[in-house]
Motif scaffolding. Structure first.
Motif, short mmCIF file in Angstrom:
data_model
loop_
_atom_site.label_atom_id
_atom_site.label_comp_id
_atom_site.label_asym_id
_atom_site.label_seq_id
_atom_site.Cartn_x
_atom_site.Cartn_y
_atom_site.Cartn_z
N GLY A 70 40.92 37.71 55.85
CA GLY A 70 41.12 36.60 56.72
C GLY A 70 40.43 35.11 56.49
O GLY A 70 40.37 34.16 57.15
N LYS A 71 40.01 34.93 54.95
CA LYS A 71 39.39 33.73 54.60
C LYS A 71 40.47 32.87 53.64
O LYS A 71 41.43 33.49 53.27
N ASP A 72 40.11 31.46 53.71
CA ASP A 72 41.00 30.54 52.72
C ASP A 72 40.48 30.70 51.22
O ASP A 72 39.07 30.43 51.12
N ILE A 73 41.18 31.26 50.43
CA ILE A 73 40.54 31.46 49.20
C ILE A 73 40.15 29.79 48.46
O ILE A 73 39.22 29.89 47.81
N ASN A 74 40.63 28.79 48.85
CA ASN A 74 40.45 27.56 48.61
C ASN A 74 39.13 27.10 48.99
O ASN A 74 38.52 26.28 48.47
N ASN A 75 38.37 27.89 50.04
CA ASN A 75 37.28 27.53 50.36
C ASN A 75 36.15 28.69 49.84
O ASN A 75 35.01 28.70 50.55
N SER A 76 36.45 29.18 48.96
CA SER A 76 35.65 30.40 48.49
C SER A 76 35.12 30.28 47.04
O SER A 76 34.47 31.10 46.27
N PHE A 77 35.03 29.21 46.36
CA PHE A 77 34.75 28.76 44.98
C PHE A 77 33.23 28.47 45.12
O PHE A 77 32.75 27.54 45.55
N LEU A 78 32.51 29.32 44.90
CA LEU A 78 30.85 29.34 45.02
C LEU A 78 30.17 29.03 43.80
O LEU A 78 30.51 29.58 42.76
N ASN A 79 29.16 28.08 44.00
CA ASN A 79 28.59 27.52 42.65
C ASN A 79 27.31 28.84 42.20
O ASN A 79 27.14 29.19 41.07
N LYS A 80 26.87 29.44 43.33
CA LYS A 80 25.99 30.39 43.29
C LYS A 80 26.58 31.76 43.80
O LYS A 80 27.04 31.76 44.96
N LYS A 81 26.58 32.73 42.97
CA LYS A 81 26.81 33.98 43.19
C LYS A 81 25.84 34.82 44.20
O LYS A 81 24.82 35.10 43.79
N PRO A 82 26.45 35.30 45.48
CA PRO A 82 25.79 36.21 46.35
C PRO A 82 25.61 37.42 45.89
O PRO A 82 26.30 37.80 44.71
N VAL A 83 24.72 38.21 46.56
CA VAL A 83 24.64 39.73 45.93
C VAL A 83 26.12 40.46 46.14
O VAL A 83 26.47 41.02 45.35
N SER A 84 26.83 39.97 47.09
CA SER A 84 28.26 40.78 47.13
C SER A 84 29.19 39.86 47.68
O SER A 84 28.71 38.62 48.21
N LEU A 85 30.25 40.09 47.18
CA LEU A 85 31.54 38.90 47.13
C LEU A 85 32.62 39.47 47.96
O LEU A 85 32.95 40.74 48.07
N SER A 86 33.09 38.52 48.79
CA SER A 86 34.42 38.91 49.79
C SER A 86 35.44 38.89 48.69
O SER A 86 35.25 38.51 47.68
N ASP A 87 36.63 39.51 49.25
CA ASP A 87 37.86 39.68 48.37
C ASP A 87 38.19 38.23 48.09
O ASP A 87 38.67 37.98 46.72
#
Length: 297
Positions: A70-87
């Motif tokens: 249910g997320k917008d892929i264009n809003n999912s570019f992260l500078n810092k990687k969290p422990v787990s990533l959403s699809d």
């Protein structure tokens, strides 16, 4: 489903095209497919990459977002990687791992359940002198993505020092063949400017008028106050004055029409192509006329 990646030519990685981050933006996807044919049949002394359809599940289910989470892929570019990533974050990371190796990144979009007047979106002043050689009617600089999000593809490119822009290429779910031909012509014009296609160059490259390069986002977005059916009185590209009626909204419960008027003078650059519209959704956009902070280069 595995996202397809195609590469053409030999040498340095010069330019990468990405399309279909939003599943209902079919014009961008179709232009990516046309670019694949063009690049395959060109004699390239550089490498060009194409990711023609990023949001495969969204395209199949006709959703802007990734239906898996249910997320917008264009809003999912992260500078810092969290422990787990959403699809969606995993997809964004995959896209960046490929596109981030290129000198130029071109993000192909279109208007979902609407149609845009084609134009260029930038985040940085430093690419203005380059992107005007697409020759689109106007260029708009934005600071963030939709809803103020700063984790966008273009924001990531800016943070990493890559040259990048997004192209709004016309209709989204509904594809107009004139948008395909027009968009392809503008992209090829830009490739000639970068000296990328082999062979003879055009005698004169088309450029965006400096007066149509907006250093801030001057679109006035008109959203509907309630659910209903939308009917237009003006067309995409029409010039309007403040107070002009652009569309009417029919309330199917009491059968009353509400006028939707332009709140500024300017040009209509976005119109919804789907009649059924929910409360708070965008009906149309007007780009302000020149003036104030809207200084070109």
């Amino acid at each position: 489903m595995k996202i397809k990646y195609f590469q053409y030519g030999k040498g340095l990685k010069k330019i990468c095209f990405v399309a279909g981050i939003h599943g209902v933006e079919n014009t961008g996807i179709q232009i990516a497919l046309e670019l694949m044919k063009f690049l395959k049949n060109s004699n390239l002394n550089y490498k060009a990459g194409i990711l023609p359809l990023v949001n495969i599940e969204g395209a199949l289910k006709e959703t802007r977002e990734n239906p898996v989470d249910g997320k917008d892929i264009n809003n999912s570019f992260l500078n810092k990687k969290p422990v787990s990533l959403s699809d969606s974050e995993k997809i964004a990371q995959y896209v960046w791992d490929i596109a981030g190796e290129y000198e130029w990144i071109i993000d192909l979009h279109s208007a979902g359940f609407a149609r845009y007047l084609p134009h260029v979106i930038i985040y940085e002043d430093r690419v203005i002198e380059d992107v005007k050689y697409f020759g689109f009617p106007f260029v708009v600089k934005r600071k963030t993505g939709k809803s103020g999000n700063r984790n966008t593809f273009l924001a990531m490119a800016a943070q990493k020092g890559k040259k990048a822009c997004a192209l709004e290429l016309g209709g989204g779910q509904t594809v107009f063949i004139e948008d395909i031909n027009y968009g392809m012509g503008k992209i090829i014009n830009f490739l000639h400017y970068l000296n990328l296609p082999s062979g003879p160059k055009k005698e004169k490259l088309i450029k965006t008028d400096p007066d149509q390069i907006y250093l801030r986002d001057c679109r006035k977005i008109i959203k509907v106050p309630h659910q209903g059916l939308l009917f237009f009185r003006k067309r995409l590209g029409d010039e309007v004055k403040k107070g002009n009626t652009v569309a009417e909204l029919l309330d199917t419960a009491d059968f009353k029409l509400t006028k939707l008027n332009a709140q500024i003078s300017g040009k209509i650059v976005y119109v919804r192509t789907k009649n059924n519209i929910n409360s708070g959704e965008t009906a149309f956009m007007v780009l302000a006329k020149r003036g104030g902070d809207n200084k070109g280069r």
